[in-house]
Structure formats: C-alpha cells, structure tokens
Motif scaffolding. Structure first.
Motif, mmCIF file in Angstrom:
data_model
loop_
_atom_site.group_PDB
_atom_site.id
_atom_site.type_symbol
_atom_site.label_atom_id
_atom_site.label_comp_id
_atom_site.label_asym_id
_atom_site.label_seq_id
_atom_site.Cartn_x
_atom_site.Cartn_y
_atom_site.Cartn_z
ATOM 1 N N ARG A 191 8.109 13.253 -63.769
ATOM 2 C CA ARG A 191 7.028 12.264 -63.796
ATOM 3 C C ARG A 191 7.619 10.879 -64.012
ATOM 4 N NH1 ARG A 191 1.690 11.837 -63.929
ATOM 5 N NH2 ARG A 191 1.371 14.093 -63.706
ATOM 6 N N TYR A 192 7.149 9.928 -63.194
ATOM 7 C CA TYR A 192 7.654 8.549 -63.272
ATOM 8 C C TYR A 192 6.475 7.578 -63.284
ATOM 9 C CZ TYR A 192 7.123 9.085 -58.169
ATOM 10 O OH TYR A 192 6.647 9.349 -56.909
ATOM 11 N N ASP A 193 5.677 7.644 -64.343
ATOM 12 C CA ASP A 193 4.437 6.878 -64.402
ATOM 13 C C ASP A 193 4.641 5.368 -64.411
ATOM 14 O OD1 ASP A 193 3.003 9.207 -64.399
ATOM 15 O OD2 ASP A 193 2.601 9.227 -66.555
ATOM 16 N N GLY A 194 5.833 4.903 -64.762
ATOM 17 C CA GLY A 194 6.016 3.466 -64.870
ATOM 18 C C GLY A 194 6.515 2.769 -63.630
ATOM 19 N N MET A 195 6.897 3.526 -62.587
ATOM 20 C CA MET A 195 7.581 2.880 -61.455
ATOM 21 C C MET A 195 6.650 2.086 -60.561
ATOM 22 S SD MET A 195 9.878 4.464 -58.365
ATOM 23 C CE MET A 195 11.161 5.111 -59.424
ATOM 24 N N TYR B 196 3.274 2.900 -51.542
ATOM 25 C CA TYR B 196 1.963 3.078 -52.165
ATOM 26 C C TYR B 196 1.380 1.726 -52.579
ATOM 27 C CZ TYR B 196 -1.732 4.799 -55.196
ATOM 28 O OH TYR B 196 -2.956 5.034 -55.768
ATOM 29 N N ALA B 197 2.215 0.873 -53.148
ATOM 30 C CA ALA B 197 1.731 -0.446 -53.553
ATOM 31 C C ALA B 197 1.249 -1.250 -52.351
ATOM 32 C CB ALA B 197 2.836 -1.198 -54.289
ATOM 33 N N SER B 198 1.884 -1.054 -51.193
ATOM 34 C CA SER B 198 1.523 -1.814 -49.989
ATOM 35 C C SER B 198 0.302 -1.251 -49.274
ATOM 36 C CB SER B 198 2.708 -1.834 -49.008
ATOM 37 O OG SER B 198 3.857 -2.399 -49.600
ATOM 38 N N ASN B 199 0.044 0.053 -49.430
ATOM 39 C CA ASN B 199 -0.994 0.718 -48.629
ATOM 40 C C ASN B 199 -2.066 1.407 -49.461
ATOM 41 O OD1 ASN B 199 0.294 0.585 -45.735
ATOM 42 N ND2 ASN B 199 1.941 1.299 -47.063
ATOM 43 N N PHE C 89 5.688 -2.580 -58.851
ATOM 44 C CA PHE C 89 5.373 -3.200 -57.573
ATOM 45 C C PHE C 89 3.902 -3.597 -57.460
ATOM 46 C CE2 PHE C 89 8.741 0.033 -56.573
ATOM 47 C CZ PHE C 89 9.779 -0.876 -56.450
ATOM 48 N N LEU C 90 3.037 -2.845 -58.169
ATOM 49 C CA LEU C 90 1.596 -3.037 -58.008
ATOM 50 C C LEU C 90 0.993 -3.958 -59.052
ATOM 51 C CD1 LEU C 90 -0.692 -2.036 -56.128
ATOM 52 C CD2 LEU C 90 -1.089 -0.175 -57.765
ATOM 53 N N GLY C 91 1.652 -4.065 -60.206
ATOM 54 C CA GLY C 91 1.103 -4.892 -61.275
ATOM 55 C C GLY C 91 0.189 -4.126 -62.204
ATOM 56 N N GLN C 92 -0.041 -2.845 -61.965
ATOM 57 C CA GLN C 92 -0.818 -1.996 -62.853
ATOM 58 C C GLN C 92 -0.259 -0.587 -62.777
ATOM 59 O OE1 GLN C 92 -4.537 -2.512 -60.206
ATOM 60 N NE2 GLN C 92 -4.831 -0.480 -61.091
ATOM 61 N N ASP C 93 -0.296 0.108 -63.899
ATOM 62 C CA ASP C 93 0.305 1.431 -63.954
ATOM 63 C C ASP C 93 -0.495 2.441 -63.144
ATOM 64 O OD1 ASP C 93 2.399 0.620 -65.504
ATOM 65 O OD2 ASP C 93 1.482 1.196 -67.411
ATOM 66 N N VAL C 94 0.211 3.313 -62.445
ATOM 67 C CA VAL C 94 -0.385 4.404 -61.684
ATOM 68 C C VAL C 94 0.440 5.655 -61.984
ATOM 69 C CG1 VAL C 94 -0.942 5.310 -59.401
ATOM 70 C CG2 VAL C 94 -1.143 2.858 -59.844
#
Length: 424
Positions: free
Chosen positions: A313-317, A94-97, A321-326
């Motif tokens: 739920r894993y809101d912090g993972m 997800y972080a890459s795409n 990788f992305l630098g912002q929470d998703v």
C-alpha cells in the motif's frame, strides 16, 4: 538488455496472454503510459534506490558548451528519463485522468522498464513488469482483490501452491518504536532487518551493533528474537499475528490484516488438508520500496527460494501529484522469473505446419497450398521452407520454433491434398 528468438518470444507472449486474461477476469482494466516521464517526477524521492538506477535523457538542443558548463550538475542536463517502474507513472496517470476514471479504479499495466543495473544473472537493464493496482479503496478488500487475482493467475500458469507473505509498514514502525530505535536510524535498521532470511537473527543483531544503532534498542530486539515460542500451529489470523509481534500491537493494524485474511479465505476455499488461507504473517517482511505506508505483500512458491512478486500500500504517493491523498495499493508479478518456471506445454491448439517445397514449385502454387491449409481452421500457422540437403536439421529448427507438423510439396501437387506428418 536481451534479444528474444521466435520460440522465446512466443513463450513470453503466451504467458502474458494468461496474465492479462486472468487479471481482466477479476475486473482490472488495462492502461498504457509512456516509457518516458519527467526527470523531476522520477527523482521526487518516492522511488527509493531505483532512482539511482534510472536512465536520464539529455535535454534537446544542448551544445557542447552547455554540457561542459553543467558537468558538475548532471541533473541539470536532463528533463526526461526512462521509467524505472510502473507505479510512479500510474500515480501521474491517475492524477492526470482522475475525472474520467471510476471512484475505485482497478488497473493493469504491463510493459518494459529500465534500470542501470550491473549486468549479472537475473539482473536485466530492460525487463517487463506486470502490475495491478487498486486506487481509491482504503479497506482490506483492495489488498484481498490483488492477492486473489494474483494467486489465480499463477494457478492458471501451472504454478499452483503459491502463498503470500504479509506484513504492514505500520506494524514495523510500531515495533521499532517499541524497541527504542530513533527515527533517523530506522531506514538503516530496516535495510538490515530485510536481510533476516539471508544472515539469520545473529547476523542481524551483529550488523545492527556494527551500524552503531541504539544499544538498548538492539538489546530489546535481540531479546525479542530469542523469546520462547510455542510450537502450536496457528493458521493466518489474529492469533498468528499477535503471537508474531510484541505485546500491545495496534488493534487497527491487526484488524486490517485479519480482514485481509478473511476476505481471501472467502474467495479461495481451502482444499482438504491445505491451510485455510494461503497467507503467512511475517513481522520482518520489509521489501525495498520506501513509499509503502501500510500492507506489504510478497508472493512465494515452494518450487523456488526467491519471491515471484510483491507489492504493498502506497497511500501517500498520488497526493504528491494530485494535491490530496488518495488510497492506493498495488502488486507486481515477477514476469521475468515466472516465464522461466512455466512449463513449455502451451503449444498452439491448432497445429503449426512447415511446408517443405522443392525449388521449382511456382510461387502461386505455394501460396495456394498455404491458403488452403489456413482455411481448414485446424492449422494455426504455416511457414514455407525450401528443401535443403540436410532436411533433418531444417525440421529440428522448425520444431524448436514451435512447429508441430510438416508436409512435402512438389510442383503440380493438388492443392489441399498434402499429407501432414508430425515433427519429432
């Protein structure tokens, strides 16, 4: 790691086809990620105990001297590893795409994972995981979509009657705090609480005392376990949740859990006499994944005493990788457990034919007979078998492989005129 004979492989593929079809029907899209990830990503402290079971891959180009020099630091010998689950790869994916994905992304990911387990019944070093995840939605709707899609899927597999146990990591943390457990001791306390179904409340209290947990906190926890309880039945909802927790539980957490139940109830109307919603709140449901930040889910079925899947739920993972929470939440069906429970009733709709032929039948005639059967549309597959002295054993083996009918072919038989007879 196991081999699968043709009948076993066909059975597994039939179950996977149902899982894919039902999840796609609920709006999830399948993706694929590599079986290999960077070593540092797999050991970033987000995989829990699974990180200890991961298979590492040696860096290319290492010679014997380099290996000896790094013998006391084995992590320095590897830059890649086999994935031990599908959640860490999904977060990286997800972080890459992200730019090519919708704002709320619903994914299916099915594939093998590897863990260096000790070989024993039910523990495999290579096994298939079937995950669905919702990324980008922090509302209870996301959990409800996972629950409804998963219950629908096991229904389609003939395992109707499943229920989902529900908890929330925030409720667990609040409860431990209200009892007085200090922050550093909570991971160990959770490990003990997770054994409640196995060793009971007395065993939990005894183990906590043996661990040296805060005495006053253990006393408060023991008093809570022994509190008088009403025998009045409450379906899943606010009354059930509040009754299962100490007084003063956070309203926002309870509202999230209640919203999950309302959404599931709207999507799955209860049959006469059944629970209004196939959910049950369990304040001591922990599950082992340390990256869970909110809702925790576990799929149960009355036919077995173990879970058939779970998630949370894993809101912090992804933010790692992305630098912002998703926000993100996922659910994994226990494929290896479910495939053993599904009744082997899914024979191909079209018949499967074994053509038993004499040794002197020309190849051209055999292939013509085979082509004619397949062209009818009523035959799904055809296997050629040369007649043996023990015809019974040949046919029994074919039946075990999923074939339903057979025909005998001799040289000169008219193409398209063979007589099909049932096996067994």
């Amino acid at each position: 790691m196991r081999d699968f004979l043709p009948a076993d492989k066909a059975r597994r593929e039939r179950v996977l086809a149902v899982i894919r079809e039902r999840y796609r029907a609920h709006g999830f899209d399948e993706i694929e990620t590599p079986v290999v990830e960077e070593y540092d990503r797999l050991h970033a402290g987000i995989g829990g105990d699974n990180e200890k079971l991961s298979y590492a891959i040696l860096r290319r180009g290492l010679d014997a001297d380099a290996i000896r020099a790094a013998a006391d630091q084995p992590a320095g010998l590897s830059d890649l590893g086999l994935r031990y689950d599908l959640t860490v790869p999904l977060a990286r994916f997800y972080a890459s795409n992200r730019g090519q994905l919708p704002g709320v992304f619903r994914s299916i990911q099915i594939g093998p994972v590897w863990r260096a387990e000790r070989p024993q019944k039910g523990r495999y070093r290579q096994f298939v995981q079937c995950d669905i995840d919702v990324i980008g939605d922090d509302s209870a709707r996301a959990e409800a979509e996972l629950v409804v899609a998963s219950l629908d899927t096991i229904d389609a597999l003939g395992l109707d009657g499943g229920t989902v146990r529900v908890n929330d990591r925030r409720a667990l943390d609040w409860m431990l705090d209200s009892f007085g457990f200090a922050g550093p001791e909570r991971p160990g306390v959770l490990i003990t609480i997770d054994k409640l179904d196995k060793i009971g409340s007395q065993g939990i209290v005894a183990e906590l005392r043996d661990r040296g947990a805060t005495v006053a906190a253990v006393d408060a926890f023991e008093a809570f376990l022994r509190r008088p309880r009403t025998t009045e039945y409450h379906p899943y909802g606010e009354r059930q949740i509040r009754a299962a927790l100490p007084e003063g539980a956070p309203d926002d957490v309870i509202a999230h859990l209640v919203g999950l139940g309302e959404a599931v109830a709207a999507a799955r109307p209860a049959a006469d006499g059944a629970d209004p919603v196939p959910l049950a709140f369990d304040p001591f449901l922990v599950r082992g994944m340390g990256y869970y930040t909110g809702t925790i889910l576990e799929l149960a079925h009355p036919s077995v005493d173990y879970s058939l899947g779970g998630g949370g739920r894993y809101d912090g993972m992804i933010g790692r990788f992305l630098g912002q929470d998703v926000p993100a939440v996922g659910f994994s069906i226990g494929f290896e457990r479910i495939v053993d429970l599904v009744a082997d009733r899914e024979r191909d709709a079209a018949s499967a034919v074994v053509l038993v032929h004499d040794a002197d039948v020309p190849v051209a005639e055999l292939l013509a007979h085979k082509a004619a059967l397949l062209a009818t549309g009523g035959v799904g597959r055809v296997r050629l078998e040369q007649r043996t002295k023990n015809l019974k054993a040949l046919l029994e083996r074919a039946s075990a492989d999923g074939y339903t009918t057979f025909a005998s072919v001799r040289a000169g038989d008219a193409v398209g005129a063979v007589e099909l007879r049932p096996l067994g």
